[in-house]
Design a protein around this motif. Structure first.
Motif, PDB file in Angstrom:
ATOM      1  N   ASN A   1      58.225   0.475  83.887  1.00  0.00           N
ATOM      2  CA  ASN A   1      57.302   1.846  83.189  1.00  0.00           C
ATOM      3  C   ASN A   1      56.076   0.950  82.417  1.00  0.00           C
ATOM      4  OD1 ASN A   1      58.218   3.187  85.885  1.00  0.00           O
ATOM      5  ND2 ASN A   1      58.915   4.933  84.310  1.00  0.00           N
ATOM      6  N   TRP A   2      56.825  -0.070  81.838  1.00  0.00           N
ATOM      7  CA  TRP A   2      55.493  -0.290  80.965  1.00  0.00           C
ATOM      8  C   TRP A   2      54.427  -1.260  82.036  1.00  0.00           C
ATOM      9  CZ3 TRP A   2      57.807  -1.727  75.341  1.00  0.00           C
ATOM     10  CH2 TRP A   2      58.111  -0.490  74.856  1.00  0.00           C
ATOM     11  N   PRO A   3      52.633  -1.447  80.898  1.00  0.00           N
ATOM     12  CA  PRO A   3      52.007  -2.221  81.832  1.00  0.00           C
ATOM     13  C   PRO A   3      51.848  -3.780  81.130  1.00  0.00           C
ATOM     14  CG  PRO A   3      50.992  -0.524  80.149  1.00  0.00           C
ATOM     15  CD  PRO A   3      52.360   0.044  80.373  1.00  0.00           C
ATOM     16  N   LYS A   4      52.447  -3.712  79.957  1.00  0.00           N
ATOM     17  CA  LYS A   4      52.740  -4.932  79.059  1.00  0.00           C
ATOM     18  C   LYS A   4      54.030  -4.989  78.245  1.00  0.00           C
ATOM     19  CE  LYS A   4      49.809  -2.822  75.456  1.00  0.00           C
ATOM     20  NZ  LYS A   4      49.249  -2.934  74.897  1.00  0.00           N
ATOM     21  N   PRO A   5      55.001  -6.514  77.903  1.00  0.00           N
ATOM     22  CA  PRO A   5      55.561  -6.257  77.114  1.00  0.00           C
ATOM     23  C   PRO A   5      55.698  -5.774  76.072  1.00  0.00           C
ATOM     24  CG  PRO A   5      54.708  -8.267  77.526  1.00  0.00           C
ATOM     25  CD  PRO A   5      53.400  -7.604  78.688  1.00  0.00           C
ATOM     26  N   VAL A   6      56.704  -5.959  75.456  1.00  0.00           N
ATOM     27  CA  VAL A   6      57.751  -4.893  73.631  1.00  0.00           C
ATOM     28  C   VAL A   6      56.754  -5.631  72.940  1.00  0.00           C
ATOM     29  CG1 VAL A   6      59.584  -6.019  73.655  1.00  0.00           C
ATOM     30  CG2 VAL A   6      59.017  -4.140  72.566  1.00  0.00           C
ATOM     31  N   TYR A   7      55.930  -7.488  73.131  1.00  0.00           N
ATOM     32  CA  TYR A   7      55.546  -8.212  72.491  1.00  0.00           C
ATOM     33  C   TYR A   7      54.047  -8.248  72.804  1.00  0.00           C
ATOM     34  CZ  TYR A   7      55.901 -11.833  76.315  1.00  0.00           C
ATOM     35  OH  TYR A   7      55.539 -12.160  77.311  1.00  0.00           O
ATOM     36  N   MET A   8      53.504  -7.464  73.380  1.00  0.00           N
ATOM     37  CA  MET A   8      51.908  -7.170  72.878  1.00  0.00           C
ATOM     38  C   MET A   8      51.799  -5.873  72.753  1.00  0.00           C
ATOM     39  SD  MET A   8      51.445  -8.680  76.299  1.00  0.00           S
ATOM     40  CE  MET A   8      49.582  -8.702  76.275  1.00  0.00           C
ATOM     41  N   LEU A   9      52.489  -4.959  72.049  1.00  0.00           N
ATOM     42  CA  LEU A   9      52.666  -3.662  71.703  1.00  0.00           C
ATOM     43  C   LEU A   9      51.348  -3.909  70.623  1.00  0.00           C
ATOM     44  CD1 LEU A   9      55.520  -1.865  71.307  1.00  0.00           C
ATOM     45  CD2 LEU A   9      53.961  -1.523  73.398  1.00  0.00           C
ATOM     46  N   ASP A  10      51.089  -3.959  69.963  1.00  0.00           N
ATOM     47  CA  ASP A  10      50.127  -3.963  68.875  1.00  0.00           C
ATOM     48  C   ASP A  10      49.783  -5.890  68.413  1.00  0.00           C
ATOM     49  OD1 ASP A  10      49.278  -3.907  65.417  1.00  0.00           O
ATOM     50  OD2 ASP A  10      49.070  -2.592  67.039  1.00  0.00           O
ATOM     51  N   SER A  11      48.653  -6.215  67.525  1.00  0.00           N
ATOM     52  CA  SER A  11      48.120  -7.052  67.329  1.00  0.00           C
ATOM     53  C   SER A  11      48.559  -7.868  65.535  1.00  0.00           C
ATOM     54  CB  SER A  11      46.688  -7.120  67.635  1.00  0.00           C
ATOM     55  OG  SER A  11      46.172  -6.316  66.498  1.00  0.00           O
ATOM     56  N   GLU A  12      49.170  -7.026  65.280  1.00  0.00           N
ATOM     57  CA  GLU A  12      50.120  -6.940  63.731  1.00  0.00           C
ATOM     58  C   GLU A  12      50.742  -7.070  64.226  1.00  0.00           C
ATOM     59  OE1 GLU A  12      48.095  -4.117  61.256  1.00  0.00           O
ATOM     60  OE2 GLU A  12      46.294  -3.244  61.814  1.00  0.00           O
ATOM     61  N   PRO A  13      51.246  -8.595  63.654  1.00  0.00           N
ATOM     62  CA  PRO A  13      53.128  -8.772  63.907  1.00  0.00           C
ATOM     63  C   PRO A  13      54.044  -7.530  62.728  1.00  0.00           C
ATOM     64  CG  PRO A  13      51.785 -10.649  62.764  1.00  0.00           C
ATOM     65  CD  PRO A  13      50.793  -9.522  62.274  1.00  0.00           C
ATOM     66  N   ASP A  14      53.630  -6.956  61.907  1.00  0.00           N
ATOM     67  CA  ASP A  14      54.741  -6.167  60.871  1.00  0.00           C
ATOM     68  C   ASP A  14      54.078  -4.767  61.927  1.00  0.00           C
ATOM     69  OD1 ASP A  14      51.466  -5.433  60.689  1.00  0.00           O
ATOM     70  OD2 ASP A  14      52.268  -4.793  58.226  1.00  0.00           O
ATOM     71  N   ASN A  15      53.750  -4.817  63.040  1.00  0.00           N
ATOM     72  CA  ASN A  15      53.891  -3.459  63.821  1.00  0.00           C
ATOM     73  C   ASN A  15      53.480  -3.661  65.263  1.00  0.00           C
ATOM     74  OD1 ASN A  15      53.320  -0.998  63.974  1.00  0.00           O
ATOM     75  ND2 ASN A  15      51.555  -0.807  64.803  1.00  0.00           N
ATOM     76  N   ASN A  16      54.423  -4.277  65.775  1.00  0.00           N
ATOM     77  CA  ASN A  16      54.996  -5.193  66.814  1.00  0.00           C
ATOM     78  C   ASN A  16      56.208  -5.384  67.544  1.00  0.00           C
ATOM     79  OD1 ASN A  16      54.103  -6.451  69.716  1.00  0.00           O
ATOM     80  ND2 ASN A  16      52.957  -8.692  68.665  1.00  0.00           N
ATOM     81  N   GLY A  17      56.708  -5.525  68.546  1.00  0.00           N
ATOM     82  CA  GLY A  17      57.399  -5.784  69.141  1.00  0.00           C
ATOM     83  C   GLY A  17      59.277  -4.498  68.433  1.00  0.00           C
ATOM     84  N   PHE A  18      59.689  -4.340  68.015  1.00  0.00           N
ATOM     85  CA  PHE A  18      61.123  -3.570  68.325  1.00  0.00           C
ATOM     86  C   PHE A  18      60.532  -2.368  66.779  1.00  0.00           C
ATOM     87  CE2 PHE A  18      64.631  -6.189  70.917  1.00  0.00           C
ATOM     88  CZ  PHE A  18      63.517  -5.488  71.771  1.00  0.00           C
ATOM     89  N   ILE A  19      59.808  -3.373  66.106  1.00  0.00           N
ATOM     90  CA  ILE A  19      59.034  -2.698  64.980  1.00  0.00           C
ATOM     91  C   ILE A  19      57.703  -1.849  64.947  1.00  0.00           C
ATOM     92  CG2 ILE A  19      60.551  -3.978  63.472  1.00  0.00           C
ATOM     93  CD1 ILE A  19      58.197  -5.325  62.751  1.00  0.00           C
ATOM     94  N   ASN A  20      57.076  -1.536  66.312  1.00  0.00           N
ATOM     95  CA  ASN A  20      55.699  -0.652  66.393  1.00  0.00           C
ATOM     96  C   ASN A  20      56.165   0.432  66.018  1.00  0.00           C
ATOM     97  OD1 ASN A  20      54.676   0.430  68.653  1.00  0.00           O
ATOM     98  ND2 ASN A  20      53.078  -0.714  67.605  1.00  0.00           N
ATOM     99  N   GLU A  21      55.573   1.343  65.489  1.00  0.00           N
ATOM    100  CA  GLU A  21      55.920   2.710  64.828  1.00  0.00           C
ATOM    101  C   GLU A  21      55.888   3.459  66.556  1.00  0.00           C
ATOM    102  OE1 GLU A  21      55.029   3.861  60.957  1.00  0.00           O
ATOM    103  OE2 GLU A  21      54.483   1.780  60.117  1.00  0.00           O
ATOM    104  N   ASP A  22      54.968   3.183  67.246  1.00  0.00           N
ATOM    105  CA  ASP A  22      54.788   4.235  68.380  1.00  0.00           C
ATOM    106  C   ASP A  22      55.459   4.244  69.685  1.00  0.00           C
ATOM    107  OD1 ASP A  22      52.627   5.336  67.993  1.00  0.00           O
ATOM    108  OD2 ASP A  22      51.010   3.756  68.414  1.00  0.00           O
TER     109      ASP A  22
END
Length: 373
Positions: free
Chosen positions: A247-268
């Motif tokens: 159900n995701w429109p984009k993969p997990v490594y594109m949740l944010d543009s900042e490296p420290d808030n992207n992937g599995f460590i994205n705070e949302d």
């Protein structure tokens, strides 16, 4: 010489073929078996004990003390909770007059996303830091299979679990023969509406700065959730060989543009993965920090909320809300604790008065029968 054994002796544990000997042992057999507990203070129930004797002199002061302590505490908590500013907007769109009604039947993969704008007015200023939440109703994150549908090893950055997720994630473990990252029903149903806040002055819209970091628990951000080991600046390579949740429109490594808030460590993502206990809940979405001590964080006036409506809830009769709230020393707005203290204190004080009247009226009565001379 013949020896006869009675049924009682057999029941007491003397083995057939041996005579019981005091002090243990038996002639011609094993040790004597007995059901008698050991002669210890614990097993023989001889431990010292204390049993309170409830008298008017002990019960009445206890009731009054509890009442006199709980009632002021409850009043203080209740007043503090009521002083917290909170404003809530339901943007589900079920009402025909709602600006978001056109987005009511949106699907997960709607392209482009449906957008709507809701104008509102704050009657009172928000003085301190403001917390923006999104709220969902009739969404059961406490279902047993839903709660188990995750792979904590994968979320902690284990490379082997990344390509071979836990079977607990089924049916969201693989898609098109590729492992899903992050796998499971919790991640697959992640909230993905986008909320933007604007202040309106003389028909001019000024965006409100919304801070997206610092919304997750420190232990979650730094301990429980980690990206796979490797080049942290190239998440595309780290997640190579995996696919996005259905159900995701984009993969997990594109949740944010900042490296420290992207992937599995994205705070949302981290906030969503901490499941709620009740079907009606709210989760922290953004922070609005106070910049000037002389000016409130959000002044009273007109505002607008722009919504990228991506998250469907109409199919299960759910509701969506946006909440603006300040906090106090006791957290967010919740009058229940204050009401509970006041209720318990009032009941104890009332019972103390009733028992005092009963004791004063009947306590000195001589209940012993008169003995004639």
């Amino acid at each position: 010489m013949a020896v006869n054994y009675s049924a009682k002796e057999e029941a007491d544990g003397h083995p057939s073929g041996g005579v019981g000997v005091p002090g243990g042992g038996a002639v011609g057999g094993g040790a004597v078996k007995t059901r008698k507990p050991d002669n210890t203070a614990f097993k023989q129930q001889r431990l010292p004990a204390w049993q309170p004797i409830l008298t008017a002199g002990t019960v009445l002061p206890a009731f009054f003390i509890i009442g006199l302590i709980f009632i002021p505490i409850g009043i203080g908590i209740f007043v503090t909770s009521n002083n917290i500013r909170e404003y809530e907007i339901d943007y589900t769109g079920t009402e025909p007059s709602s600006p978001c009604n056109k987005c009511l039947n949106v699907s997960w993969d709607s392209t482009p996303p449906c957008t709507c704008t809701i104008n509102f007015t704050l009657e009172h200023s928000f003085e301190s830091n403001v917390f923006m939440y999104y709220g969902l109703s009739n969404f059961y994150q406490n279902h047993r299979r839903y709660v188990k549908s995750r792979d904590d090893s994968q979320l902690n950055g284990d490379n082997s679990s990344l390509l071979n997720p836990s079977k607990e994630c089924e049916p969201y473990r693989t898609n098109e023969d590729k492992p899903i990252a992050p796998c499971g029903a919790i991640a697959n149903s992640m909230f993905n509406d986008t909320l933007e806040l604007y202040r309106i002055d003389n028909d001019t819209r000024t965006p409100i700065t919304l801070i997206k970091k610092g919304i997750a628990w420190w232990t979650d951000k730094n301990v429980k959730f980690r990206n796979p080991t490797g080049d942290g600046n190239n998440l595309t390579a780290l997640f190579q060989g995996t696919t996005k949740p259905v159900n995701w429109p984009k993969p997990v490594y594109m949740l944010d543009s900042e490296p420290d808030n992207n992937g599995f460590i994205n705070e949302d993502f981290i906030v969503w993965m901490r499941t709620a206990a009740l079907p009606t809940f709210r989760k922290l979405y953004r922070l609005i920090e106070r910049k000037n001590n002389l000016q409130p964080t959000l002044q009273a006036g007109k505002y607008s909320l722009d919504i990228a409506y991506n998250y469907p809830v109409h199919s299960f009769d759910g509701r969506k809300r946006m909440i603006l709230s300040t906090i106090s020393w006791m957290g967010g707005k919740n009058p229940f604790l204050g009401i509970a203290y006041i209720t318990v204190g009032s009941i104890c004080f009332f019972l103390g008065v009733v028992l005092l009247i009963i004791h004063h009226k009947y306590g000195n009565r001589n209940t012993s029968a008169d003995i004639p001379n």
